[in-house]
Design a protein around this motif. Structure first.
Motif, PDB file in Angstrom:
ATOM      1  N   VAL A  60       0.842  -1.191   0.000  1.00 33.85           N
ATOM      2  CA  VAL A  60       0.000   0.000   0.000  1.00 33.85           C
ATOM      3  C   VAL A  60       0.884   1.251   0.000  1.00 33.85           C
ATOM      4  CG1 VAL A  60      -1.725   1.306   1.298  1.00 33.85           C
ATOM      5  CG2 VAL A  60      -1.928  -1.181   1.113  1.00 33.85           C
ATOM      6  N   SER A  61       1.935   1.223   0.795  1.00 34.01           N
ATOM      7  CA  SER A  61       2.845   2.368   0.889  1.00 34.01           C
ATOM      8  C   SER A  61       3.855   2.424  -0.254  1.00 34.01           C
ATOM      9  CB  SER A  61       3.610   2.322   2.216  1.00 34.01           C
ATOM     10  OG  SER A  61       2.726   2.426   3.292  1.00 34.01           O
ATOM     11  N   PHE A  62       4.140   1.277  -0.847  1.00 38.74           N
ATOM     12  CA  PHE A  62       5.203   1.208  -1.853  1.00 38.74           C
ATOM     13  C   PHE A  62       4.718   0.511  -3.126  1.00 38.74           C
ATOM     14  CE2 PHE A  62       7.287   1.401   2.316  1.00 38.74           C
ATOM     15  CZ  PHE A  62       8.106   2.501   2.134  1.00 38.74           C
ATOM     16  N   ARG A  63       3.701   1.071  -3.749  1.00 44.50           N
ATOM     17  CA  ARG A  63       3.123   0.488  -4.967  1.00 44.50           C
ATOM     18  C   ARG A  63       4.138   0.386  -6.109  1.00 44.50           C
ATOM     19  NH1 ARG A  63      -2.097  -0.457  -4.471  1.00 44.50           N
ATOM     20  NH2 ARG A  63      -3.336   0.746  -3.004  1.00 44.50           N
ATOM     21  N   GLU A  64       4.978   1.390  -6.261  1.00 44.91           N
ATOM     22  CA  GLU A  64       5.977   1.373  -7.332  1.00 44.91           C
ATOM     23  C   GLU A  64       6.938   0.197  -7.160  1.00 44.91           C
ATOM     24  OE1 GLU A  64       9.606   4.109  -9.151  1.00 44.91           O
ATOM     25  OE2 GLU A  64       8.329   4.939  -7.576  1.00 44.91           O
ATOM     26  N   ILE A  65       7.330  -0.068  -5.930  1.00 41.38           N
ATOM     27  CA  ILE A  65       8.227  -1.188  -5.661  1.00 41.38           C
ATOM     28  C   ILE A  65       7.513  -2.499  -5.950  1.00 41.38           C
ATOM     29  CG2 ILE A  65       9.543  -2.406  -3.881  1.00 41.38           C
ATOM     30  CD1 ILE A  65      10.096   0.343  -2.594  1.00 41.38           C
ATOM     31  N   SER A  66       6.253  -2.604  -5.594  1.00 42.57           N
ATOM     32  CA  SER A  66       5.478  -3.811  -5.869  1.00 42.57           C
ATOM     33  C   SER A  66       5.430  -4.094  -7.372  1.00 42.57           C
ATOM     34  CB  SER A  66       4.063  -3.668  -5.310  1.00 42.57           C
ATOM     35  OG  SER A  66       3.316  -4.832  -5.568  1.00 42.57           O
ATOM     36  N   ALA A  67       5.188  -3.062  -8.155  1.00 38.72           N
ATOM     37  CA  ALA A  67       5.162  -3.214  -9.616  1.00 38.72           C
ATOM     38  C   ALA A  67       6.537  -3.631 -10.136  1.00 38.72           C
ATOM     39  CB  ALA A  67       4.712  -1.909 -10.273  1.00 38.72           C
ATOM     40  N   ASN A  68       7.584  -3.071  -9.552  1.00 36.61           N
ATOM     41  CA  ASN A  68       8.948  -3.423  -9.959  1.00 36.61           C
ATOM     42  C   ASN A  68       9.262  -4.880  -9.635  1.00 36.61           C
ATOM     43  OD1 ASN A  68      12.069  -3.563  -9.140  1.00 36.61           O
ATOM     44  ND2 ASN A  68      11.790  -2.065 -10.798  1.00 36.61           N
ATOM     45  N   ILE A  69       8.798  -5.365  -8.506  1.00 37.11           N
ATOM     46  CA  ILE A  69       8.995  -6.767  -8.135  1.00 37.11           C
ATOM     47  C   ILE A  69       8.345  -7.677  -9.179  1.00 37.11           C
ATOM     48  CG2 ILE A  69       8.320  -8.554  -6.470  1.00 37.11           C
ATOM     49  CD1 ILE A  69       8.747  -6.408  -4.262  1.00 37.11           C
ATOM     50  N   ALA A  70       7.111  -7.378  -9.545  1.00 40.39           N
ATOM     51  CA  ALA A  70       6.403  -8.191 -10.541  1.00 40.39           C
ATOM     52  C   ALA A  70       7.169  -8.214 -11.867  1.00 40.39           C
ATOM     53  CB  ALA A  70       4.986  -7.652 -10.757  1.00 40.39           C
ATOM     54  N   GLU A  71       7.660  -7.066 -12.270  1.00 39.69           N
ATOM     55  CA  GLU A  71       8.409  -6.978 -13.530  1.00 39.69           C
ATOM     56  C   GLU A  71       9.760  -7.689 -13.433  1.00 39.69           C
ATOM     57  OE1 GLU A  71      10.630  -3.501 -16.038  1.00 39.69           O
ATOM     58  OE2 GLU A  71       8.641  -3.027 -15.231  1.00 39.69           O
ATOM     59  N   THR A  72      10.489  -7.435 -12.376  1.00 38.86           N
ATOM     60  CA  THR A  72      11.828  -8.009 -12.201  1.00 38.86           C
ATOM     61  C   THR A  72      11.797  -9.530 -12.159  1.00 38.86           C
ATOM     62  OG1 THR A  72      12.601  -6.048 -11.018  1.00 38.86           O
ATOM     63  CG2 THR A  72      13.858  -8.080 -10.674  1.00 38.86           C
ATOM     64  N   PHE A  73      10.833 -10.082 -11.430  1.00 37.56           N
ATOM     65  CA  PHE A  73      10.796 -11.533 -11.244  1.00 37.56           C
ATOM     66  C   PHE A  73       9.768 -12.217 -12.144  1.00 37.56           C
ATOM     67  CE2 PHE A  73      12.606  -9.822  -7.296  1.00 37.56           C
ATOM     68  CZ  PHE A  73      13.845 -10.436  -7.370  1.00 37.56           C
ATOM     69  N   GLN A  74       9.174 -11.450 -13.059  1.00 43.66           N
ATOM     70  CA  GLN A  74       8.259 -11.955 -14.085  1.00 43.66           C
ATOM     71  C   GLN A  74       7.109 -12.772 -13.497  1.00 43.66           C
ATOM     72  OE1 GLN A  74      10.858 -13.944 -16.868  1.00 43.66           O
ATOM     73  NE2 GLN A  74      11.829 -12.041 -17.473  1.00 43.66           N
ATOM     74  N   VAL A  75       6.420 -12.133 -12.549  1.00 44.63           N
ATOM     75  CA  VAL A  75       5.248 -12.749 -11.930  1.00 44.63           C
ATOM     76  C   VAL A  75       4.083 -11.780 -12.015  1.00 44.63           C
ATOM     77  CG1 VAL A  75       6.588 -14.194 -10.339  1.00 44.63           C
ATOM     78  CG2 VAL A  75       5.842 -11.921  -9.612  1.00 44.63           C
ATOM     79  N   HIS A  76       2.899 -12.319 -11.948  1.00 46.12           N
ATOM     80  CA  HIS A  76       1.687 -11.506 -11.908  1.00 46.12           C
ATOM     81  C   HIS A  76       1.530 -10.964 -10.489  1.00 46.12           C
ATOM     82  CE1 HIS A  76      -2.349 -10.251 -13.000  1.00 46.12           C
ATOM     83  NE2 HIS A  76      -2.780 -10.799 -11.884  1.00 46.12           N
ATOM     84  N   HIS A  77       1.239  -9.680 -10.356  1.00 48.25           N
ATOM     85  CA  HIS A  77       1.045  -9.066  -9.034  1.00 48.25           C
ATOM     86  C   HIS A  77      -0.197  -9.631  -8.364  1.00 48.25           C
ATOM     87  CE1 HIS A  77       0.211  -6.202  -5.870  1.00 48.25           C
ATOM     88  NE2 HIS A  77      -0.977  -6.046  -6.390  1.00 48.25           N
ATOM     89  N   GLU A  78      -0.042 -10.035  -7.104  1.00 51.66           N
ATOM     90  CA  GLU A  78      -1.166 -10.437  -6.274  1.00 51.66           C
ATOM     91  C   GLU A  78      -0.902  -9.947  -4.857  1.00 51.66           C
ATOM     92  OE1 GLU A  78      -3.167 -14.219  -7.109  1.00 51.66           O
ATOM     93  OE2 GLU A  78      -1.327 -14.751  -8.183  1.00 51.66           O
TER      94      GLU A  78
END
Length: 110
Positions: A60-78
């Protein structure tokens, strides 16, 4: 064991470059399901080898980082979601009721 908070994008690069196992727990502080999954995971996390680096993201506080994690590790955000990273690659991606410290421990120990 203790969580290391993810608060900076640089940490994602560090996790990607870590040798061995790292675990990222993506948690929504506004979601009761996420809180329950986190609590259940922490009750059993003694099964996880102490050499595993544990990271926690308040998405919630770090949405940009969450999106980066999904992209970096090639997973769908959940949310909630755990990612088990081995030598920079995601080897386990689980969310909601599929989040299990026992499964993480089994993956690491095999």
């Amino acid at each position: 064991m203790q969580w290391k908070q993810i608060t900076d994008l640089v940490q994602i690069s560090e996790i990607k470059n870590n040798e061995g196992y790292s675990l990222i727990f993506k948690h929504s502080t506004r979601c009761s399901v996420s809180s329950m999954a986190k609590r259940r995971f922490e009750l059993d996390w003694e099964a996880i080898p102490e050499t595993t680096k544990l990271y926690f993201l308040d998405l919630v506080s770090f949405r940009e980082i969450s999106a980066n994690i999904a992209e970096t590790f090639q997973v769908h955000h959940e949310s909630p979601q755990i990612l088990l990273i081995k030598d920079g690659d995601c080897v386990l991606d689980a969310s909601h009721s599929d989040i299990s410290a026992e499964e993480v421990a089994e993956m690491i120990n095999n």
